[in-house]
Every structure is written in C-alpha cells, then in structure tokens.
Design a protein around this motif. Structure first.
Motif, PDB file in Angstrom:
ATOM      1  N   SER A   1       0.965  -0.657  -0.203  1.00 50.82           N
ATOM      2  CA  SER A   1      -0.052   0.285  -0.039  1.00 50.82           C
ATOM      3  C   SER A   1       0.904   1.720  -0.233  1.00 50.82           C
ATOM      4  CB  SER A   1      -0.839   0.220   1.231  1.00 50.82           C
ATOM      5  OG  SER A   1      -1.387   1.155   1.752  1.00 50.82           O
ATOM      6  N   TRP A   2       0.314   1.731  -0.699  1.00 47.88           N
ATOM      7  CA  TRP A   2       1.550   3.578  -0.587  1.00 47.88           C
ATOM      8  C   TRP A   2       0.802   4.485  -0.635  1.00 47.88           C
ATOM      9  CZ3 TRP A   2       5.648   0.888  -3.338  1.00 47.88           C
ATOM     10  CH2 TRP A   2       4.841   0.072  -4.601  1.00 47.88           C
ATOM     11  N   TYR A   3       1.781   5.917   0.586  1.00 47.46           N
ATOM     12  CA  TYR A   3       0.936   6.211   1.467  1.00 47.46           C
ATOM     13  C   TYR A   3      -0.630   6.929   1.924  1.00 47.46           C
ATOM     14  CZ  TYR A   3       4.800   8.071  -1.896  1.00 47.46           C
ATOM     15  OH  TYR A   3       6.378   8.266  -2.764  1.00 47.46           O
ATOM     16  N   PRO A   4      -0.275   5.419   2.522  1.00 51.52           N
ATOM     17  CA  PRO A   4      -1.166   5.207   3.071  1.00 51.52           C
ATOM     18  C   PRO A   4      -2.771   6.218   3.826  1.00 51.52           C
ATOM     19  CG  PRO A   4       0.147   4.505   4.988  1.00 51.52           C
ATOM     20  CD  PRO A   4       0.822   4.593   3.276  1.00 51.52           C
ATOM     21  N   ARG A   5      -1.361   7.422   4.168  1.00 49.37           N
ATOM     22  CA  ARG A   5      -2.307   7.968   4.853  1.00 49.37           C
ATOM     23  C   ARG A   5      -2.232   9.890   3.765  1.00 49.37           C
ATOM     24  NH1 ARG A   5      -3.491   6.541   9.716  1.00 49.37           N
ATOM     25  NH2 ARG A   5      -1.604   5.108  11.006  1.00 49.37           N
ATOM     26  N   LYS A   6      -2.690   9.122   2.967  1.00 51.37           N
ATOM     27  CA  LYS A   6      -2.645  10.426   1.443  1.00 51.37           C
ATOM     28  C   LYS A   6      -4.012  10.246   0.902  1.00 51.37           C
ATOM     29  CE  LYS A   6       1.249  12.769   2.623  1.00 51.37           C
ATOM     30  NZ  LYS A   6       1.303  13.826   2.874  1.00 51.37           N
ATOM     31  N   THR A   7      -4.438  11.346   0.651  1.00 53.00           N
ATOM     32  CA  THR A   7      -5.846  10.910   0.101  1.00 53.00           C
ATOM     33  C   THR A   7      -5.906  10.354  -1.521  1.00 53.00           C
ATOM     34  OG1 THR A   7      -5.914  13.415  -1.115  1.00 53.00           O
ATOM     35  CG2 THR A   7      -7.005  12.649   0.606  1.00 53.00           C
ATOM     36  N   ILE A   8      -5.948   9.447  -2.171  1.00 52.93           N
ATOM     37  CA  ILE A   8      -5.960   9.355  -3.471  1.00 52.93           C
ATOM     38  C   ILE A   8      -6.051  10.367  -4.938  1.00 52.93           C
ATOM     39  CG2 ILE A   8      -7.176   7.984  -6.155  1.00 52.93           C
ATOM     40  CD1 ILE A   8      -8.294   6.099  -3.550  1.00 52.93           C
ATOM     41  N   HIS A   9      -6.781  11.065  -4.522  1.00 55.48           N
ATOM     42  CA  HIS A   9      -6.814  12.016  -5.022  1.00 55.48           C
ATOM     43  C   HIS A   9      -5.472  13.289  -5.146  1.00 55.48           C
ATOM     44  CE1 HIS A   9      -7.204  16.306  -7.045  1.00 55.48           C
ATOM     45  NE2 HIS A   9      -6.633  16.993  -6.394  1.00 55.48           N
ATOM     46  N   GLU A  10      -5.091  12.543  -3.701  1.00 62.65           N
ATOM     47  CA  GLU A  10      -3.274  13.671  -3.760  1.00 62.65           C
ATOM     48  C   GLU A  10      -1.932  12.732  -4.505  1.00 62.65           C
ATOM     49  OE1 GLU A  10      -2.799  16.107   0.316  1.00 62.65           O
ATOM     50  OE2 GLU A  10      -3.626  14.105   0.505  1.00 62.65           O
ATOM     51  N   ILE A  11      -2.353  11.522  -4.379  1.00 65.65           N
ATOM     52  CA  ILE A  11      -1.010  10.485  -4.761  1.00 65.65           C
ATOM     53  C   ILE A  11      -1.363  10.479  -6.242  1.00 65.65           C
ATOM     54  CG2 ILE A  11      -0.851   8.530  -5.211  1.00 65.65           C
ATOM     55  CD1 ILE A  11      -1.661   7.793  -2.068  1.00 65.65           C
ATOM     56  N   VAL A  12      -2.620  10.478  -6.568  1.00 68.96           N
ATOM     57  CA  VAL A  12      -2.858  10.521  -8.491  1.00 68.96           C
ATOM     58  C   VAL A  12      -2.266  11.937  -8.811  1.00 68.96           C
ATOM     59  CG1 VAL A  12      -4.751  10.722 -10.459  1.00 68.96           C
ATOM     60  CG2 VAL A  12      -4.451   9.196  -8.258  1.00 68.96           C
ATOM     61  N   ASP A  13      -2.303  13.323  -7.913  1.00 67.39           N
ATOM     62  CA  ASP A  13      -1.927  14.122  -8.492  1.00 67.39           C
ATOM     63  C   ASP A  13      -0.994  14.431  -8.873  1.00 67.39           C
ATOM     64  OD1 ASP A  13      -3.493  16.484  -9.525  1.00 67.39           O
ATOM     65  OD2 ASP A  13      -2.598  17.567  -7.431  1.00 67.39           O
ATOM     66  N   VAL A  14      -0.022  14.062  -7.819  1.00 68.47           N
ATOM     67  CA  VAL A  14       1.502  13.694  -7.852  1.00 68.47           C
ATOM     68  C   VAL A  14       2.082  12.912  -8.627  1.00 68.47           C
ATOM     69  CG1 VAL A  14       3.457  13.414  -6.643  1.00 68.47           C
ATOM     70  CG2 VAL A  14       1.799  14.727  -5.447  1.00 68.47           C
ATOM     71  N   THR A  15       1.343  11.785  -9.129  1.00 64.04           N
ATOM     72  CA  THR A  15       1.962  10.295  -9.255  1.00 64.04           C
ATOM     73  C   THR A  15       1.899  11.461 -11.216  1.00 64.04           C
ATOM     74  OG1 THR A  15       1.146   9.566  -8.084  1.00 64.04           O
ATOM     75  CG2 THR A  15       1.165   8.406 -10.531  1.00 64.04           C
ATOM     76  N   LYS A  16       0.557  11.975 -11.739  1.00 65.43           N
ATOM     77  CA  LYS A  16       0.472  11.828 -13.407  1.00 65.43           C
ATOM     78  C   LYS A  16       1.464  12.943 -13.427  1.00 65.43           C
ATOM     79  CE  LYS A  16      -3.097  15.245 -12.340  1.00 65.43           C
ATOM     80  NZ  LYS A  16      -5.363  15.039 -12.447  1.00 65.43           N
ATOM     81  N   THR A  17       2.085  13.275 -12.705  1.00 63.98           N
ATOM     82  CA  THR A  17       3.312  14.275 -13.603  1.00 63.98           C
ATOM     83  C   THR A  17       4.297  14.061 -14.032  1.00 63.98           C
ATOM     84  OG1 THR A  17       4.150  14.961 -11.110  1.00 63.98           O
ATOM     85  CG2 THR A  17       2.404  16.316 -11.779  1.00 63.98           C
ATOM     86  N   PHE A  18       4.507  12.960 -13.351  1.00 64.06           N
ATOM     87  CA  PHE A  18       5.852  11.719 -13.558  1.00 64.06           C
ATOM     88  C   PHE A  18       5.008  10.746 -15.463  1.00 64.06           C
ATOM     89  CE2 PHE A  18       6.155  12.467  -9.486  1.00 64.06           C
ATOM     90  CZ  PHE A  18       7.985  12.139  -9.725  1.00 64.06           C
ATOM     91  N   TYR A  19       4.505  11.211 -16.187  1.00 65.16           N
ATOM     92  CA  TYR A  19       4.101  10.651 -17.015  1.00 65.16           C
ATOM     93  C   TYR A  19       3.187  11.305 -18.098  1.00 65.16           C
ATOM     94  CZ  TYR A  19       4.124   6.515 -14.040  1.00 65.16           C
ATOM     95  OH  TYR A  19       5.017   4.970 -13.406  1.00 65.16           O
ATOM     96  N   THR A  20       3.715  11.026 -19.194  1.00 63.35           N
ATOM     97  CA  THR A  20       3.870  12.109 -20.587  1.00 63.35           C
ATOM     98  C   THR A  20       1.558  11.116 -20.928  1.00 63.35           C
ATOM     99  OG1 THR A  20       5.052  10.135 -21.779  1.00 63.35           O
ATOM    100  CG2 THR A  20       6.163  12.494 -21.211  1.00 63.35           C
TER     101      THR A  20
END
Lengths: 217, 239
Positions: free
Chosen positions: B85-104
């Motif tokens: 489980s990644w970043y268990p205490r962050k919201t899905i929105h926060e995780i996705v918001d950061v993650t998507k910046t890595f993908y073209t």
C-alpha cells in the motif's frame, strides 16, 4: 519545481518538517545554545524520512519513470530546501542580533555563543554533517534511519559543544564577535561554512547515488 | 510479436537462486506466471522492474534493453501488486495528482473511467481501503498512463469473487486493446479463465513457458484443471 521535488513535498514530507523550520527562531534565544535550532530542523527532516519509509516511498519512487539516481536527487533537493529555509530564518535572526539588537544587554551578557557569521558557518557545517551522516547513511540501505541518525546526533552535539567552547579559549574570543566587530574574520569563517556545506553535500550525494544503485529493493 | 524478452537471468541469494530464467511475453496476450511461494516469481518480476540486480542475463522491452532505457520503458509499462500500500495516509486525489506529472501519456479520461468502474472515491486514503480496493487503486495507477505492458503481482489476491470476475473481464478487454499482461498468481482458476500462455517456475527455474493449451496437453491428463496439474508437478518435484 521538478516532479520529484513536488512528490517529496506533497507525499513524503510530514507537516512537522515544515513546522520545525520555525526552530530557526531559536537564534534569538539568549542564554541558550542556539546551534540546537539546527538539530531540531534536522529532527523535522528525520520525521519525514520515517514517514516516507512507512509509506513505501522509495519503492514507489523507483517504480516511477525516473532513473534510480533521480530518486536520490529528489530526496537531496528536498533536504537542501528545508535546510536552506531553516538557514534563511537563522540568518535573518542573526542580522537582527547584529544590527538593532547588537547592544541588547541580554545578548551582551550571554556566556553562550553569539549569533554572528561564524555561527551561520557552524549552522552550515552541522547541516553538512547531517547530509553526510544521515542522508548518506540512509541510502546505504534505503530503509535504515535509526543508526545514521544516532551517529549524526553524536556528531551534531559534539560540534555544538565545540562551537560553544571555542570562543572561551584564550585568543579565540573574536569568534564570538558582536555587531560588525572582526567582520573580515567572521565573513571568512562564514564562507568556509558555505564551502564545507557544499563539499559535504556534493560528496554525500555522489556516494548516495552509487550506494542506492547497488541496492536490491 | 514478443514485446518482452527475459533471457538467462540469474540471481543468487544465500538460500535461493534464480537459474537462467528465460521467457518472452507475446504482445496483446495474457501470460499467467505460476509457481509456489518462494519459487522465484517475485524475484523475477522485481528483476523485470530493475528493482533487483541480476547477476547475469538480459531483459528487454519493445526491443530495447532495460538497462539504459529504464525511464523510457517505465513510461510504457505498469506494475501493480496486491501486497503493498502506497502512502496510506494521503488521499487518492493527492497521490494521483503527483503521480500523473511523471507520465507523458497520462489519460485523465481513462483515469475517471476506471475510478467509476472500481467504485473508488478520490477523497479516501489507502489506509481506509479494503485489501481488494487497494489492489484496484494500484491497478488504477497502472491503467491510467496507458501502459502497453502490465506486470501484475498477485493482482486478484484479497478480492471477493465478484470483484475478481470484474477484474478478469477487464484484463480480457485490455488484451483486446493490445495490452500485454503478465499475471502472477496462485489462484490458478483465474488463469484458466483468461490466460493465453503459462509460465511455470519452480525452485528458481522455468519448467514451462508455452501456450495454456500446450501446457494442459503436455503436463496434464484428460479432464485435469490447471490447479491439479500444478499440484501434481509440485508433488513430483518434491519426490
């Protein structure tokens, strides 16, 4: 801001890390070993590393489309950013103590270290030690944070003790200069602090990249 | 056409070694990766993601060696596991918001579609999700950047039968859209439903890497299920 630094700040960091930057204000405390403020700032950074480990942050970062070396770079960028924020707060307090508070009796009668450019050089030296011992130590395993932090505590307090002692040694009282006294010596020592910080951080970063590259996750 | 080639990878641990593991993944097919616990599935998968350094051998995606093209390759592949489980205490929105910046090639529309399909709520944190929902969240991240190859380590573990069924259907749909899937599991009935090819690993060695039909024909007896074949093979191995 690059994506990895953004990730560090938004996902890996704890709020406490940002709040602990405020310990830079300790540079204003009279009758207190003000270099301890540096230790508290690094303690805040340590909390983020603890949080990141529990969140499987290193594995997550490594799975992203970035090189392993960039994962190390992101962590270093974050740590340097926090350190520089803490340093800025301390530098502002030091300027305050060197100018409008220069003749304040509470600082003049203070037997402990004064806030001056030499103090700021020592701040950078301790941050440099943190980067070499803790940050470099962490990337040897990418999970062990306790041992490198304990070694860092020992080194940091030894340095603080040394810095607090030096100006009491006959002939070294200029280290504790007030206002703009002995300014050439003071600025030279501050510049030495910058150079040592930059060298320690750079060497630590290079080694961390090599060490992290060898690790199986 | 093979999109992934694993050639002669070896990795030695004090109590285990991966011995000249070789296989390939055919484009647009689902390949089931089976083997008992400790057989070498996770080490192989970790090697394929460059998380583990192999002693020797080569891994290539889309004709490019992983070493030297890691960043480029990771843009085009996705990994999901049911166990982390990644970043268990962050919201899905926060995780996705950061993650998507890595993908073209982050596909916001696909992301919204899978959010709805998986019944995920952006305001929830991984710690608040059931095991099954965590798997779906991990899959969501892999699917939203348009991965051409999905490497899934136990993706159906912890899922209820309905969710599993839903997921297997999704894998079949993805396959029809040309996505290549490597699917490690010990729930062999899942593979019976959707796998085209089977890779069977035992004691760090690949025992079979062929189509599912060939595997059933060569190792099974009439009427055998995949699970029966797998169990028989393991028992014979033990003798």
């Amino acid at each position: 801001m690059n994506a990895l630094l953004k990730k560090e700040m938004r996902l890996s960091a704890m709020l406490l890390t940002y709040l602990f930057i405020g310990f830079g204000l300790m540079a204003l405390l009279p009758g207190y070993p003000i270099l301890c403020g540096v230790f508290f700032i690094t303690l805040g950074i340590y909390q983020s590393f603890q949080n990141a480990r529990e969140a499987n942050d290193i594995l997550y970062s490594t799975l992203l489309p970035v090189a392993k070396r960039d994962v190390v770079k992101g962590k270093y960028q974050f740590v340097i950013l926090i350190e520089l924020c803490g340093f800025t707060v301390m530098a502002m307090m030091t300027i305050l103590r060197m100018t409008i508070l220069a003749d304040s009796p509470v600082y003049r009668q203070n037997v402990l270290m004064n806030a001056n450019p030499f103090f700021l050089g020592m701040v950078l030296l301790i941050f440099g030690l943190f980067n070499v011992i803790f940050l470099g130590g962490f990337f040897k395993t990418a999970y062990s944070i306790g041992k490198p932090f304990l070694i860092y505590i020992f080194a940091a307090f030894l340095t603080i003790g040394l810095a607090e002692t030096l100006h009491h040694i006959p002939g070294l009282s200029a280290l504790n200069a007030f206002g703009f006294d002995h300014i050439v010596l003071q600025i030279s020592l501050f510049l030495c602090g910058i150079l040592i910080y930059a060298a320690l951080t750079w060497l630590s970063y290079r080694k961390a990249c090599t060490d992290f590259d060898k690790i199986d996750l | 056409m093979n999109v992934v080639e694993v050639t002669n990878i070896c990795k030695t641990y004090p109590a285990f070694f991966l011995n000249r593991v070789s296989f390939s993944l055919e484009g647009g097919k689902i390949t089931g990766f089976i083997g008992r616990n400790g057989a070498g599935k996770t080490t192989t998968i970790k090697s394929m993601l460059n998380l583990v350094h192999t002693d020797s051998g080569e891994i290539a995606y889309f004709g490019m060696p992983l070493i030297g093209h890691e960043t480029e390759i990771k843009q085009r592949i996705g990994y999901s596991t049911g166990t982390i489980s990644w970043y268990p205490r962050k919201t899905i929105h926060e995780i996705v918001d950061v993650t998507k910046t890595f993908y073209t090639h982050w596909d916001e529309e696909a992301y919204r579609r899978y959010m709805t399909l998986f019944n995920l709520d952006e305001s929830k944190k991984p710690i608040e999700l059931s095991e099954g929902m965590k798997v779906k969240f991990n899959l969501l991240l892999a699917l939203s950047h348009g991965a051409e190859v999905l490497i899934l380590d136990e993706p159906t573990s912890g899922l209820d039968p309905f969710s599993r069924d839903e997921l297997l259907e999704l894998f079949t749909t993805l396959k029809e859209h040309g996505v290549t899937i490597l699917f490690s599991t010990h729930i062999t009935s899942d593979l019976e439903r959707c796998a085209d090819n089977i890779i069977y690993i035992s004691h760090g060695e690949i025992r079979a890497a062929c189509s599912k039909d060939e595997f059933m024909e060569n190792y099974g007896q009439p009427g055998d299920t995949l699970e029966e074949i797998f169990l028989r093979q393991e028992r014979e191995e033990r003798k």
